[in-house]
Write a protein that holds these residues in place. Structure first.
Motif, PDB file in Angstrom:
ATOM      1  N   ALA A   1       0.810  -1.219   0.000  1.00 60.25           N
ATOM      2  CA  ALA A   1       0.000   0.000   0.000  1.00 60.25           C
ATOM      3  C   ALA A   1       0.842   1.266   0.000  1.00 60.25           C
ATOM      4  CB  ALA A   1      -0.938   0.003   1.202  1.00 60.25           C
ATOM      5  N   LEU A   2       2.053   1.203   0.603  1.00 65.38           N
ATOM      6  CA  LEU A   2       2.888   2.394   0.737  1.00 65.38           C
ATOM      7  C   LEU A   2       4.075   2.414  -0.225  1.00 65.38           C
ATOM      8  CD1 LEU A   2       3.124   2.757   4.630  1.00 65.38           C
ATOM      9  CD2 LEU A   2       1.454   3.767   3.073  1.00 65.38           C
ATOM     10  N   GLY A   3       4.457   1.245  -0.735  1.00 69.44           N
ATOM     11  CA  GLY A   3       5.658   1.167  -1.557  1.00 69.44           C
ATOM     12  C   GLY A   3       6.919   1.175  -0.721  1.00 69.44           C
ATOM     13  N   MET A   4       6.809   0.956   0.570  1.00 68.90           N
ATOM     14  CA  MET A   4       7.956   0.942   1.484  1.00 68.90           C
ATOM     15  C   MET A   4       7.512   0.341   2.816  1.00 68.90           C
ATOM     16  SD  MET A   4       8.189   4.947   2.726  1.00 68.90           S
ATOM     17  CE  MET A   4       8.206   5.631   1.094  1.00 68.90           C
TER      18      MET A   4
ATOM     19  N   PHE B   1       3.821  10.933   5.809  1.00 68.96           N
ATOM     20  CA  PHE B   1       2.543  10.605   5.186  1.00 68.96           C
ATOM     21  C   PHE B   1       1.390  11.451   5.710  1.00 68.96           C
ATOM     22  CE2 PHE B   1       4.910   6.927   3.870  1.00 68.96           C
ATOM     23  CZ  PHE B   1       4.369   6.627   2.625  1.00 68.96           C
ATOM     24  N   SER B   2       1.527  12.032   6.897  1.00 67.77           N
ATOM     25  CA  SER B   2       0.441  12.846   7.431  1.00 67.77           C
ATOM     26  C   SER B   2       0.568  14.316   7.025  1.00 67.77           C
ATOM     27  CB  SER B   2       0.396  12.751   8.957  1.00 67.77           C
ATOM     28  OG  SER B   2       1.596  13.245   9.535  1.00 67.77           O
ATOM     29  N   LEU B   3       1.789  14.814   6.903  1.00 68.17           N
ATOM     30  CA  LEU B   3       2.009  16.236   6.619  1.00 68.17           C
ATOM     31  C   LEU B   3       2.670  16.473   5.278  1.00 68.17           C
ATOM     32  CD1 LEU B   3       3.369  17.314  10.137  1.00 68.17           C
ATOM     33  CD2 LEU B   3       1.002  17.398   9.296  1.00 68.17           C
ATOM     34  N   ARG B   4       2.591  15.503   4.390  1.00 67.25           N
ATOM     35  CA  ARG B   4       3.268  15.646   3.102  1.00 67.25           C
ATOM     36  C   ARG B   4       2.640  16.765   2.286  1.00 67.25           C
ATOM     37  NH1 ARG B   4      -0.897  12.543   1.915  1.00 67.25           N
ATOM     38  NH2 ARG B   4      -1.539  12.114  -0.209  1.00 67.25           N
ATOM     39  N   THR B   5       3.419  17.353   1.395  1.00 67.25           N
ATOM     40  CA  THR B   5       2.945  18.430   0.534  1.00 67.25           C
ATOM     41  C   THR B   5       3.000  17.981  -0.924  1.00 67.25           C
ATOM     42  OG1 THR B   5       5.199  19.324   0.430  1.00 67.25           O
ATOM     43  CG2 THR B   5       3.718  20.253   2.078  1.00 67.25           C
ATOM     44  N   PRO B   6       2.140  18.536  -1.794  1.00 67.95           N
ATOM     45  CA  PRO B   6       2.164  18.153  -3.204  1.00 67.95           C
ATOM     46  C   PRO B   6       3.525  18.462  -3.826  1.00 67.95           C
ATOM     47  CG  PRO B   6       0.174  19.384  -2.686  1.00 67.95           C
ATOM     48  CD  PRO B   6       1.074  19.502  -1.493  1.00 67.95           C
TER      49      PRO B   6
ATOM     50  N   ILE C   1      -7.550   2.041   0.345  1.00 66.19           N
ATOM     51  CA  ILE C   1      -7.187   2.831   1.522  1.00 66.19           C
ATOM     52  C   ILE C   1      -6.190   3.920   1.133  1.00 66.19           C
ATOM     53  CG2 ILE C   1      -6.102   2.765   3.804  1.00 66.19           C
ATOM     54  CD1 ILE C   1      -7.113   0.004   4.183  1.00 66.19           C
ATOM     55  N   SER C   2      -6.403   5.101   1.648  1.00 67.34           N
ATOM     56  CA  SER C   2      -5.508   6.215   1.371  1.00 67.34           C
ATOM     57  C   SER C   2      -4.110   5.923   1.908  1.00 67.34           C
ATOM     58  CB  SER C   2      -6.045   7.494   2.032  1.00 67.34           C
ATOM     59  OG  SER C   2      -5.051   8.489   2.086  1.00 67.34           O
ATOM     60  N   PRO C   3      -3.073   6.046   1.064  1.00 69.56           N
ATOM     61  CA  PRO C   3      -1.701   5.850   1.544  1.00 69.56           C
ATOM     62  C   PRO C   3      -1.356   6.782   2.703  1.00 69.56           C
ATOM     63  CG  PRO C   3      -1.755   5.870  -0.848  1.00 69.56           C
ATOM     64  CD  PRO C   3      -3.123   6.292  -0.381  1.00 69.56           C
ATOM     65  N   ALA C   4      -1.888   8.010   2.663  1.00 65.47           N
ATOM     66  CA  ALA C   4      -1.615   8.971   3.733  1.00 65.47           C
ATOM     67  C   ALA C   4      -2.156   8.452   5.065  1.00 65.47           C
ATOM     68  CB  ALA C   4      -2.249  10.321   3.407  1.00 65.47           C
ATOM     69  N   LEU C   5      -3.371   7.905   5.039  1.00 67.07           N
ATOM     70  CA  LEU C   5      -3.995   7.412   6.263  1.00 67.07           C
ATOM     71  C   LEU C   5      -3.281   6.155   6.772  1.00 67.07           C
ATOM     72  CD1 LEU C   5      -6.305   7.786   8.273  1.00 67.07           C
ATOM     73  CD2 LEU C   5      -7.758   6.395   6.781  1.00 67.07           C
ATOM     74  N   LEU C   6      -2.991   5.228   5.864  1.00 66.12           N
ATOM     75  CA  LEU C   6      -2.328   3.989   6.267  1.00 66.12           C
ATOM     76  C   LEU C   6      -0.906   4.255   6.752  1.00 66.12           C
ATOM     77  CD1 LEU C   6      -2.521   0.923   6.506  1.00 66.12           C
ATOM     78  CD2 LEU C   6      -1.678   0.756   4.159  1.00 66.12           C
TER      79      LEU C   6
ATOM     80  N   ALA D   1      -0.569  12.785  19.960  1.00 71.08           N
ATOM     81  CA  ALA D   1       0.013  13.298  18.708  1.00 71.08           C
ATOM     82  C   ALA D   1      -0.340  12.394  17.538  1.00 71.08           C
ATOM     83  CB  ALA D   1       1.528  13.417  18.857  1.00 71.08           C
ATOM     84  N   TRP D   2      -0.255  11.083  17.761  1.00 68.90           N
ATOM     85  CA  TRP D   2      -0.570  10.107  16.720  1.00 68.90           C
ATOM     86  C   TRP D   2      -2.035  10.221  16.289  1.00 68.90           C
ATOM     87  CZ3 TRP D   2      -1.149   4.204  17.895  1.00 68.90           C
ATOM     88  CH2 TRP D   2      -1.382   3.515  16.699  1.00 68.90           C
ATOM     89  N   ALA D   3      -2.947  10.259  17.265  1.00 67.74           N
ATOM     90  CA  ALA D   3      -4.375  10.354  16.959  1.00 67.74           C
ATOM     91  C   ALA D   3      -4.691  11.647  16.196  1.00 67.74           C
ATOM     92  CB  ALA D   3      -5.189  10.288  18.250  1.00 67.74           C
ATOM     93  N   SER D   4      -4.038  12.734  16.587  1.00 71.47           N
ATOM     94  CA  SER D   4      -4.265  14.014  15.911  1.00 71.47           C
ATOM     95  C   SER D   4      -3.823  13.955  14.450  1.00 71.47           C
ATOM     96  CB  SER D   4      -3.506  15.129  16.638  1.00 71.47           C
ATOM     97  OG  SER D   4      -3.933  15.246  17.978  1.00 71.47           O
ATOM     98  N   LEU D   5      -2.671  13.321  14.208  1.00 71.78           N
ATOM     99  CA  LEU D   5      -2.161  13.205  12.839  1.00 71.78           C
ATOM    100  C   LEU D   5      -3.013  12.256  12.002  1.00 71.78           C
ATOM    101  CD1 LEU D   5       1.691  13.159  13.512  1.00 71.78           C
ATOM    102  CD2 LEU D   5       0.347  14.997  12.483  1.00 71.78           C
ATOM    103  N   VAL D   6      -3.548  11.195  12.630  1.00 73.55           N
ATOM    104  CA  VAL D   6      -4.437  10.281  11.910  1.00 73.55           C
ATOM    105  C   VAL D   6      -5.697  11.012  11.460  1.00 73.55           C
ATOM    106  CG1 VAL D   6      -5.975   8.291  12.164  1.00 73.55           C
ATOM    107  CG2 VAL D   6      -3.618   8.140  12.957  1.00 73.55           C
ATOM    108  N   VAL D   7      -6.286  11.810  12.374  1.00 73.23           N
ATOM    109  CA  VAL D   7      -7.481  12.591  12.042  1.00 73.23           C
ATOM    110  C   VAL D   7      -7.172  13.588  10.930  1.00 73.23           C
ATOM    111  CG1 VAL D   7      -9.125  14.306  12.906  1.00 73.23           C
ATOM    112  CG2 VAL D   7      -8.509  12.335  14.323  1.00 73.23           C
TER     113      VAL D   7
END
Length: 305
Positions: free
Chosen positions: A20-23, A118-123, A230-235, A272-278
């Motif tokens: 799902a992530l390629g890594m 994966f949570s704060l990535r930018t385009p 599933i969204s790669p960012a979420l996973l 912190a983890w829960a906040s980033l998941v949301v």
């Protein structure tokens, strides 16, 4: 038989994440193996030996689909193999007591990187052909990535793939294909290092290796399905948090941190983890919500007369 079944499930879980992530096959598998009671060096050795087969198959597939830049593979893979051999040698020379916290610290760092990446990535914008990276850039990256991968039981993908993608000079599919192909060299070199350093212990890991390989093969088609669902960012955010939390517990125990400080550390990580998941969930939902709004807009507009 029971142990083989456990290691097969570990391989399934790691392959689902990697597909799902390629890594993160190595870092996920190593974390799960250590949690199941396998020693730090033995876990990393088993993962890399299993990856000799999985990375060869992966590289062959990417070659068939023309996703590989062989110049990039050579510039990145050769120093990566050197770094992997050194990392395996260092980890093999440490006692189990010292190897466990070292690997836990490395995995916490890698997990935090995956979590934030994966949570704060930018385009990003990417090139369309080949690679313009120089040897001066790729050699240190490969050396560092290989060393971290072998000594920490994983990390080649999170270190090299993310770094190359962030540069925006090479097409994403070429980055992923070339990194996967070069990882074969890293896995072979690390396995040789562990074979020399661990000797008999290395050969006794065949149930772990077989389980990881079987689990990876079984999970491959499900991983392909998962990446479309599933969204790669979420996973990636979820997996990164699991890696950080599980390995931070080992560091807390190693340094004998008692209540209430241990509870404060775990609480901070979970919050912190829960906040980033949301946050990752909201970001992943944004494009879908925008499309649904755009599709519903014409139907809600009044008809002109």
């Amino acid at each position: 038989m029971r142990s083989l079944l456990i290691f097969t499930f570990v391989g399934v879980g790691a392959q689902l994440v990697d597909g799902a992530l390629g890594m993160a096959f190595g870092v996920t598998a190593t974390t799960l193996l250590v949690l199941s009671g396998v020693g730090a060096a033995q876990a990393s050795a088993a993962v890399h030996l299993a990856e000799v087969g999985t990375t060869f198959a992966s590289g062959l597939s990417h070659w068939k689909f023309k996703n590989i830049d062989w110049t990039l593979v050579a510039k990145l893979g050769a120093p990566g193999a050197v770094g992997a051999f050194l990392g395996a040698t260092v980890l093999s020379s440490l006692s189990t007591e010292h190897a466990a916290p070292l690997m836990a610290a490395i995995l916490v760092g890698i997990g935090a990187y995956v979590l934030l990446r994966f949570s704060l990535r930018t385009p990003l914008t990417f090139g369309t052909r080949g690679s313009s990276h120089s040897v001066k850039f790729l050699a240190p990256l490969g050396l560092f990535g290989g060393f971290i991968d072998a000594s920490g039981g994983g990390g080649w993908g999170p270190v090299t793939t993310s770094t190359l993608l962030s540069q925006g000079k090479t097409a994403p599919r070429t980055v992923i294909g070339s990194v996967s192909a070069s990882e074969f060299l890293v896995a072979v070199s690390a396995s040789l290092g562990f074979l020399i350093g661990l000797r008999q212990e290395f050969l006794e890991n065949w149930p772990v290796v077989l389980g990881l390989m079987v689990g990876g093969v079984v999970a491959a088609p499900f991983a392909a399905w998962l990446v479309s669902r599933i969204s790669p960012a979420l996973l990636g955010t979820a997996v990164g948090g699991v890696i950080v939390l599980t390995n931070s517990q080992k560091l807390v125990h190693f340094f004998d941190i008692q209540w209430p400080w241990s509870t404060a550390i775990y609480t901070l990580i979970v919050v912190a983890w829960a906040s980033l998941v949301v946050y990752a969930w909201r970001v992943s939902r944004a494009p879908q919500v925008a499309l649904e709004s755009a599709a519903a807009a014409p139907a809600s507009e009044p008809v002109a007369r």
